[in-house]
Design a protein around this motif. Structure first.
Motif, short mmCIF file in Angstrom:
data_model
loop_
_atom_site.label_atom_id
_atom_site.label_comp_id
_atom_site.label_asym_id
_atom_site.label_seq_id
_atom_site.Cartn_x
_atom_site.Cartn_y
_atom_site.Cartn_z
N ILE A 1 15.34 8.17 11.76
CA ILE A 1 15.62 6.92 11.22
C ILE A 1 15.37 7.05 9.73
CG2 ILE A 1 14.65 4.52 10.92
CD1 ILE A 1 13.49 4.59 13.74
N GLU A 2 16.65 6.40 9.09
CA GLU A 2 16.68 6.75 7.57
C GLU A 2 16.05 5.50 6.88
OE1 GLU A 2 20.19 6.82 3.96
OE2 GLU A 2 20.75 7.13 6.12
N VAL A 3 15.15 5.78 6.12
CA VAL A 3 14.59 4.90 5.18
C VAL A 3 15.33 4.73 4.04
CG1 VAL A 3 12.44 4.21 3.80
CG2 VAL A 3 12.37 5.32 6.13
N LYS A 4 16.32 3.80 4.07
CA LYS A 4 17.42 3.87 2.94
C LYS A 4 16.73 2.81 1.50
CE LYS A 4 22.22 2.45 1.55
NZ LYS A 4 23.41 1.91 2.26
N TYR A 5 15.93 2.02 1.66
CA TYR A 5 15.01 1.37 0.72
C TYR A 5 13.39 1.32 1.20
CZ TYR A 5 19.73 -0.04 -0.51
OH TYR A 5 21.09 -0.25 -0.63
N SER A 6 12.70 1.66 -0.10
CA SER A 6 11.39 1.27 0.47
C SER A 6 10.71 0.43 -0.75
CB SER A 6 10.35 2.38 0.41
OG SER A 6 10.59 3.24 -0.65
N PHE A 7 10.04 -0.78 -0.48
CA PHE A 7 9.42 -1.32 -1.68
C PHE A 7 7.98 -1.56 -1.58
CE2 PHE A 7 13.81 -2.57 -1.16
CZ PHE A 7 14.57 -2.78 -2.41
N THR A 8 7.28 -1.88 -2.85
CA THR A 8 6.14 -2.38 -2.45
C THR A 8 5.90 -3.81 -3.01
OG1 THR A 8 5.66 -1.78 -4.92
CG2 THR A 8 5.01 -0.05 -3.16
N CYS A 9 7.00 -4.36 -3.48
CA CYS A 9 7.03 -5.93 -3.78
C CYS A 9 8.14 -6.53 -3.06
CB CYS A 9 7.14 -6.06 -5.24
SG CYS A 9 7.50 -7.41 -5.90
N GLY A 10 7.83 -7.70 -2.28
CA GLY A 10 8.90 -8.40 -1.63
C GLY A 10 10.01 -9.01 -2.34
N LYS A 11 9.63 -9.48 -3.64
CA LYS A 11 10.54 -9.97 -4.58
C LYS A 11 11.69 -9.40 -5.03
CE LYS A 11 7.10 -13.49 -6.21
NZ LYS A 11 6.40 -14.08 -7.81
N ASP B 1 0.80 -1.18 0.11
CA ASP B 1 0.15 -0.10 -0.24
C ASP B 1 0.86 1.12 0.01
OD1 ASP B 1 -1.67 2.24 0.75
OD2 ASP B 1 -3.08 0.72 1.65
N VAL B 2 1.04 1.92 -1.29
CA VAL B 2 1.96 3.24 -1.24
C VAL B 2 1.39 4.23 -0.06
CG1 VAL B 2 2.45 4.96 -3.00
CG2 VAL B 2 2.10 2.73 -3.64
N LEU B 3 0.14 4.51 -0.01
CA LEU B 3 -0.14 5.36 1.18
C LEU B 3 0.34 5.00 2.40
CD1 LEU B 3 -3.79 6.09 0.35
CD2 LEU B 3 -1.71 7.65 -0.26
N VAL B 4 0.38 3.87 2.99
CA VAL B 4 1.02 3.43 4.10
C VAL B 4 2.46 3.53 4.19
CG1 VAL B 4 1.18 1.31 5.53
CG2 VAL B 4 -0.90 1.70 4.54
N LEU B 5 3.04 3.18 2.82
CA LEU B 5 4.39 2.99 2.86
C LEU B 5 4.81 4.58 2.97
CD1 LEU B 5 6.62 1.14 2.00
CD2 LEU B 5 6.65 2.06 -0.16
N ASP B 6 4.18 5.54 2.43
CA ASP B 6 4.77 6.94 2.71
C ASP B 6 4.46 7.58 4.03
OD1 ASP B 6 5.21 7.17 -0.21
OD2 ASP B 6 3.50 7.86 -0.80
N ALA B 7 3.45 7.03 4.63
CA ALA B 7 3.19 7.23 6.06
C ALA B 7 4.37 6.95 6.94
CB ALA B 7 1.71 6.82 6.53
N LEU B 8 4.41 5.65 6.79
CA LEU B 8 5.70 4.84 7.41
C LEU B 8 6.92 5.59 7.38
CD1 LEU B 8 4.78 1.15 7.06
CD2 LEU B 8 4.66 2.44 9.19
N LYS B 9 7.36 6.22 6.15
CA LYS B 9 8.65 6.61 5.86
C LYS B 9 8.72 8.04 6.50
CE LYS B 9 9.82 6.96 1.43
NZ LYS B 9 9.85 6.95 0.01
N THR B 10 7.55 8.63 6.62
CA THR B 10 7.48 10.05 7.06
C THR B 10 7.63 10.07 8.60
OG1 THR B 10 5.78 10.94 5.75
CG2 THR B 10 5.87 11.97 7.57
N ILE B 11 6.77 8.97 9.46
CA ILE B 11 7.00 8.78 10.87
C ILE B 11 8.39 8.29 11.13
CG2 ILE B 11 6.36 7.34 12.58
CD1 ILE B 11 3.69 6.96 11.21
N LEU B 12 9.13 7.51 10.42
CA LEU B 12 10.52 7.00 10.82
C LEU B 12 11.46 8.22 10.69
CD1 LEU B 12 10.54 3.67 9.16
CD2 LEU B 12 10.02 4.25 11.54
N GLU B 13 11.43 9.02 9.34
CA GLU B 13 12.15 10.05 9.16
C GLU B 13 12.30 11.22 9.98
OE1 GLU B 13 11.45 10.91 4.96
OE2 GLU B 13 12.89 9.16 4.44
N LYS B 14 10.79 11.55 10.66
CA LYS B 14 10.71 12.48 11.87
C LYS B 14 11.52 11.97 13.07
CE LYS B 14 6.48 14.86 10.29
NZ LYS B 14 5.09 15.01 10.61
N ASN B 15 11.76 10.81 13.24
CA ASN B 15 12.36 10.18 14.28
C ASN B 15 13.84 9.78 14.08
OD1 ASN B 15 10.32 9.78 16.83
ND2 ASN B 15 9.11 9.51 14.88
#
Length: 202
Positions: free
Chosen positions: A25-35, A9-23
């Protein structure tokens, strides 16, 4: 700290990135596909891997198991919106260090830190483990002031900041923190955060 996160879920992914970076925590990689994680081997370059259990046409636990087959030292935190006991227990048995519900946002940051240290984290509301009476009694044994200081620790305040807010000396706060750690049988502030956020469920 550097992390990898995966959620379809791209919206969830973006929300998580925002929360982490505000704290910080560097989001070095983000994926929508596990493979894609397996193909790029991005898991080798981060401190913690955060995986959604249920992704389109994929199971996050299966991805986690494959990652751990390639690198058993990877530290994986699973996220879920469901109390899917079978998958959760399978992931933990195969080497994942933690599992929390997505709506338990307040425990996300301390859970990531705890997993980064190699500690296991299980969302208390999942009811995967029985209540530890010793821990429950430990909370009951905390004084009002100790509970107040524990809350400040969970908010991320330093001893100096706690002392200023509660009109205490820094040495007094340090002594309180030592007593709290001893009563709760924990060794550091990260574990104190986890205990605090889960205490109402214990």
């Amino acid at each position: 700290m550097k992390v990898l996160i995966a959620d379809d879920d791209v919206l969830v992914l973006d929300a998580l990135k925002t929360i982490l970076e505000k704290n910080n925590i560097e989001v070095k990689y983000s994926f929508t596909c596990g493979k894609d994680i397996l193909e790029t081997k991005a898991y080798k370059n981060v401190d913690v891997i955060i995986l959604d259990i249920r992704m389109k046409e994929e199971n996050g636990v299966d991805i986690a198991i494959e990652i751990l087959k390639n690198d058993k030292n990877c530290k994986i935190l699973l996220l879920t919106t469901f109390n899917d006991t079978k998958d959760i227990e399978r992931g933990l048995k195969k080497g994942c260090l933690g599992i929390i519900l997505k709506d338990n946002i307040e425990s996300l940051i301390p859970s990531i830190h705890s997993v980064s240290f190699g500690n296991k984290v299980i969302d208390a509301s999942l009811n995967l483990i029985s209540t530890d009476n010793k821990n429950k009694k430990s909370f009951e044994n905390l004084t009002k002031k100790e509970n107040e200081i524990l809350e400040k620790i969970a908010m991320g305040l330093s001893n100096k900041e706690i002392a200023k807010e509660l009109f205490l000396s820094e040495g007094t706060v340090r002594n309180y923190v030592s007593i709290i750690f001893e009563k709760l049988n924990i060794e550091n502030r990260t574990k104190a955060c986890i205990f605090y956020y889960n205490k109402d469920n214990n």
